[in-house]
Scaffold this motif. Structure first.
Motif, PDB file in Angstrom:
ATOM      1  N   ILE A 183       7.795 -70.036  16.358  1.00  0.00           N
ATOM      2  CA  ILE A 183       8.288 -69.969  17.743  1.00  0.00           C
ATOM      3  C   ILE A 183       9.789 -70.236  17.782  1.00  0.00           C
ATOM      4  O   ILE A 183      10.534 -69.564  18.508  1.00  0.00           O
ATOM      5  CB  ILE A 183       7.515 -70.954  18.635  1.00  0.00           C
ATOM      6  CG1 ILE A 183       6.085 -70.450  18.838  1.00  0.00           C
ATOM      7  CG2 ILE A 183       8.204 -71.151  19.979  1.00  0.00           C
ATOM      8  CD1 ILE A 183       5.187 -71.404  19.569  1.00  0.00           C
ATOM      9  N   ALA A 184      10.271 -71.196  16.990  1.00  0.00           N
ATOM     10  CA  ALA A 184      11.716 -71.454  16.935  1.00  0.00           C
ATOM     11  C   ALA A 184      12.460 -70.230  16.409  1.00  0.00           C
ATOM     12  O   ALA A 184      13.552 -69.896  16.892  1.00  0.00           O
ATOM     13  CB  ALA A 184      11.995 -72.666  16.060  1.00  0.00           C
ATOM     14  N   TRP A 185      11.876 -69.537  15.432  1.00  0.00           N
ATOM     15  CA  TRP A 185      12.504 -68.322  14.931  1.00  0.00           C
ATOM     16  C   TRP A 185      12.518 -67.251  16.021  1.00  0.00           C
ATOM     17  O   TRP A 185      13.515 -66.551  16.183  1.00  0.00           O
ATOM     18  CB  TRP A 185      11.749 -67.814  13.705  1.00  0.00           C
ATOM     19  CG  TRP A 185      12.128 -66.406  13.361  1.00  0.00           C
ATOM     20  CD1 TRP A 185      13.257 -65.994  12.727  1.00  0.00           C
ATOM     21  CD2 TRP A 185      11.400 -65.226  13.704  1.00  0.00           C
ATOM     22  NE1 TRP A 185      13.268 -64.634  12.628  1.00  0.00           N
ATOM     23  CE2 TRP A 185      12.138 -64.130  13.227  1.00  0.00           C
ATOM     24  CE3 TRP A 185      10.205 -64.982  14.362  1.00  0.00           C
ATOM     25  CZ2 TRP A 185      11.713 -62.827  13.371  1.00  0.00           C
ATOM     26  CZ3 TRP A 185       9.777 -63.697  14.513  1.00  0.00           C
ATOM     27  CH2 TRP A 185      10.527 -62.624  14.028  1.00  0.00           C
ATOM     28  N   ALA A 186      11.426 -67.116  16.766  1.00  0.00           N
ATOM     29  CA  ALA A 186      11.350 -66.087  17.805  1.00  0.00           C
ATOM     30  C   ALA A 186      12.368 -66.345  18.913  1.00  0.00           C
ATOM     31  O   ALA A 186      12.938 -65.404  19.473  1.00  0.00           O
ATOM     32  CB  ALA A 186       9.940 -66.035  18.379  1.00  0.00           C
ATOM     33  N   ILE A 187      12.626 -67.592  19.212  1.00  0.00           N
ATOM     34  CA  ILE A 187      13.608 -67.912  20.253  1.00  0.00           C
ATOM     35  C   ILE A 187      15.019 -67.535  19.804  1.00  0.00           C
ATOM     36  O   ILE A 187      15.824 -67.036  20.591  1.00  0.00           O
ATOM     37  CB  ILE A 187      13.508 -69.404  20.630  1.00  0.00           C
ATOM     38  CG1 ILE A 187      12.197 -69.649  21.364  1.00  0.00           C
ATOM     39  CG2 ILE A 187      14.689 -69.851  21.465  1.00  0.00           C
ATOM     40  CD1 ILE A 187      11.900 -71.104  21.628  1.00  0.00           C
ATOM     41  N   SER A 188      15.308 -67.742  18.533  1.00  0.00           N
ATOM     42  CA  SER A 188      16.661 -67.459  18.026  1.00  0.00           C
ATOM     43  C   SER A 188      16.723 -66.120  17.303  1.00  0.00           C
ATOM     44  O   SER A 188      17.552 -65.930  16.414  1.00  0.00           O
ATOM     45  CB  SER A 188      17.099 -68.583  17.093  1.00  0.00           C
ATOM     46  OG  SER A 188      16.274 -68.603  15.954  1.00  0.00           O
ATOM     47  N   PHE A 189      15.888 -65.179  17.681  1.00  0.00           N
ATOM     48  CA  PHE A 189      15.787 -63.902  16.975  1.00  0.00           C
ATOM     49  C   PHE A 189      17.113 -63.140  16.968  1.00  0.00           C
ATOM     50  O   PHE A 189      17.520 -62.612  15.949  1.00  0.00           O
ATOM     51  CB  PHE A 189      14.685 -63.048  17.620  1.00  0.00           C
ATOM     52  CG  PHE A 189      14.556 -61.686  17.018  1.00  0.00           C
ATOM     53  CD1 PHE A 189      14.012 -61.530  15.759  1.00  0.00           C
ATOM     54  CD2 PHE A 189      14.989 -60.559  17.697  1.00  0.00           C
ATOM     55  CE1 PHE A 189      13.882 -60.277  15.184  1.00  0.00           C
ATOM     56  CE2 PHE A 189      14.869 -59.311  17.130  1.00  0.00           C
ATOM     57  CZ  PHE A 189      14.323 -59.170  15.879  1.00  0.00           C
ATOM     58  N   TRP A 204      18.606 -59.628  10.998  1.00  0.00           N
ATOM     59  CA  TRP A 204      17.673 -59.130   9.995  1.00  0.00           C
ATOM     60  C   TRP A 204      17.408 -60.132   8.885  1.00  0.00           C
ATOM     61  O   TRP A 204      16.315 -60.157   8.315  1.00  0.00           O
ATOM     62  CB  TRP A 204      18.189 -57.816   9.397  1.00  0.00           C
ATOM     63  CG  TRP A 204      17.956 -56.670  10.323  1.00  0.00           C
ATOM     64  CD1 TRP A 204      18.877 -56.062  11.101  1.00  0.00           C
ATOM     65  CD2 TRP A 204      16.716 -56.024  10.576  1.00  0.00           C
ATOM     66  NE1 TRP A 204      18.296 -55.076  11.841  1.00  0.00           N
ATOM     67  CE2 TRP A 204      16.956 -55.025  11.531  1.00  0.00           C
ATOM     68  CE3 TRP A 204      15.426 -56.187  10.106  1.00  0.00           C
ATOM     69  CZ2 TRP A 204      15.957 -54.200  12.010  1.00  0.00           C
ATOM     70  CZ3 TRP A 204      14.435 -55.364  10.579  1.00  0.00           C
ATOM     71  CH2 TRP A 204      14.696 -54.378  11.516  1.00  0.00           C
ATOM     72  N   VAL A 205      18.390 -60.949   8.577  1.00  0.00           N
ATOM     73  CA  VAL A 205      18.181 -61.955   7.535  1.00  0.00           C
ATOM     74  C   VAL A 205      17.106 -62.945   7.992  1.00  0.00           C
ATOM     75  O   VAL A 205      16.214 -63.317   7.222  1.00  0.00           O
ATOM     76  CB  VAL A 205      19.508 -62.690   7.228  1.00  0.00           C
ATOM     77  CG1 VAL A 205      19.282 -63.826   6.250  1.00  0.00           C
ATOM     78  CG2 VAL A 205      20.540 -61.714   6.699  1.00  0.00           C
ATOM     79  N   TYR A 252      14.798 -62.245  10.168  1.00  0.00           N
ATOM     80  CA  TYR A 252      13.540 -61.507  10.227  1.00  0.00           C
ATOM     81  C   TYR A 252      12.874 -61.453   8.852  1.00  0.00           C
ATOM     82  O   TYR A 252      11.670 -61.676   8.725  1.00  0.00           O
ATOM     83  CB  TYR A 252      13.789 -60.088  10.757  1.00  0.00           C
ATOM     84  CG  TYR A 252      12.546 -59.248  10.803  1.00  0.00           C
ATOM     85  CD1 TYR A 252      11.607 -59.440  11.807  1.00  0.00           C
ATOM     86  CD2 TYR A 252      12.291 -58.281   9.843  1.00  0.00           C
ATOM     87  CE1 TYR A 252      10.446 -58.688  11.862  1.00  0.00           C
ATOM     88  CE2 TYR A 252      11.151 -57.521   9.872  1.00  0.00           C
ATOM     89  CZ  TYR A 252      10.230 -57.730  10.895  1.00  0.00           C
ATOM     90  OH  TYR A 252       9.080 -56.985  10.926  1.00  0.00           O
ATOM     91  N   ILE A 253      13.658 -61.179   7.827  1.00  0.00           N
ATOM     92  CA  ILE A 253      13.111 -61.118   6.470  1.00  0.00           C
ATOM     93  C   ILE A 253      12.613 -62.508   6.044  1.00  0.00           C
ATOM     94  O   ILE A 253      11.536 -62.641   5.448  1.00  0.00           O
ATOM     95  CB  ILE A 253      14.166 -60.569   5.492  1.00  0.00           C
ATOM     96  CG1 ILE A 253      14.432 -59.087   5.810  1.00  0.00           C
ATOM     97  CG2 ILE A 253      13.724 -60.732   4.047  1.00  0.00           C
ATOM     98  CD1 ILE A 253      15.615 -58.499   5.087  1.00  0.00           C
ATOM     99  N   GLY A 254      13.371 -63.553   6.385  1.00  0.00           N
ATOM    100  CA  GLY A 254      12.938 -64.917   6.065  1.00  0.00           C
ATOM    101  C   GLY A 254      11.638 -65.275   6.756  1.00  0.00           C
ATOM    102  O   GLY A 254      10.737 -65.872   6.145  1.00  0.00           O
ATOM    103  N   ALA A 255      11.503 -64.901   8.040  1.00  0.00           N
ATOM    104  CA  ALA A 255      10.265 -65.181   8.775  1.00  0.00           C
ATOM    105  C   ALA A 255       9.104 -64.359   8.227  1.00  0.00           C
ATOM    106  O   ALA A 255       7.973 -64.849   8.147  1.00  0.00           O
ATOM    107  CB  ALA A 255      10.459 -64.898  10.260  1.00  0.00           C
ATOM    108  N   ALA A 256       9.374 -63.124   7.818  1.00  0.00           N
ATOM    109  CA  ALA A 256       8.310 -62.294   7.239  1.00  0.00           C
ATOM    110  C   ALA A 256       7.820 -62.895   5.924  1.00  0.00           C
ATOM    111  O   ALA A 256       6.607 -62.928   5.670  1.00  0.00           O
ATOM    112  CB  ALA A 256       8.819 -60.868   7.024  1.00  0.00           C
ATOM    113  N   ILE A 257       8.740 -63.386   5.093  1.00  0.00           N
ATOM    114  CA  ILE A 257       8.338 -64.038   3.844  1.00  0.00           C
ATOM    115  C   ILE A 257       7.530 -65.300   4.147  1.00  0.00           C
ATOM    116  O   ILE A 257       6.512 -65.578   3.509  1.00  0.00           O
ATOM    117  CB  ILE A 257       9.576 -64.346   2.980  1.00  0.00           C
ATOM    118  CG1 ILE A 257      10.192 -63.050   2.475  1.00  0.00           C
ATOM    119  CG2 ILE A 257       9.230 -65.269   1.819  1.00  0.00           C
ATOM    120  CD1 ILE A 257      11.538 -63.227   1.806  1.00  0.00           C
TER     121      ILE A 257
END
Length: 142
Positions: free
Chosen positions: A87-93, A98-99, A101-106
């Protein structure tokens, strides 16, 4: 001497924090003292007994849980905390791009791999196996 002044801290800016901490300590102590003097004190027999919605107590309320219960609870806390990171990643998307996004995907891939691993080793099996129940039913019919 110049180096010493550059690394020293200005302690005069800490007085608001110290005043706030003192106020919090005084407030907590005051609440405890007031509740001690204003609280009720009685020693009836029913005061120390647990209340179960009018149902009379039959056994001790201390139950022994299996270690599997605590394992499931630990898994819940782990995956619940991971949701907070996502959720913290989604707020600061937009800021992470893209970096991020790739970190969250991993991160999500590692979570899925962990979940599959736990499922495969049987760590999430809390109850009895369905196959063993069916085998016992077949044996009882014979």
């Amino acid at each position: 001497m110049q180096l010493l002044n550059a690394t020293s801290y200005d302690l005069s800016a800490l007085w608001p924090i110290l005043v706030y901490a003192g106020f919090v300590i005084l407030l907590a102590a005051g609440m405890i003292i007031i509740s001690y003097f204003l609280g009720e004190r009685h020693q009836e027999r029913s005061t120390g007994e647990p209340y179960e919605s009018g149902i009379p107590v039959t056994t001790s309320s201390r139950l022994r849980f299996t270690s599997q219960f605590y394992l499931i609870a630990m898994f819940f806390v782990m995956f619940d905390l991971d949701v907070a990171f996502i959720i913290a990643w989604a707020i600061s998307f937009r800021e992470v791009g893209w970096v991020g996004y790739i970190g969250a995907a991993i991160f999500i891939f590692i979570l899925l791999a962990l979940l599959i691993y736990e499922w495969r080793i049987g760590a999430l099996d809390y109850g009895p196996s369905g196959k063993s129940i069916l085998k016992k039913m077949e044996k009882s019919r014979e």
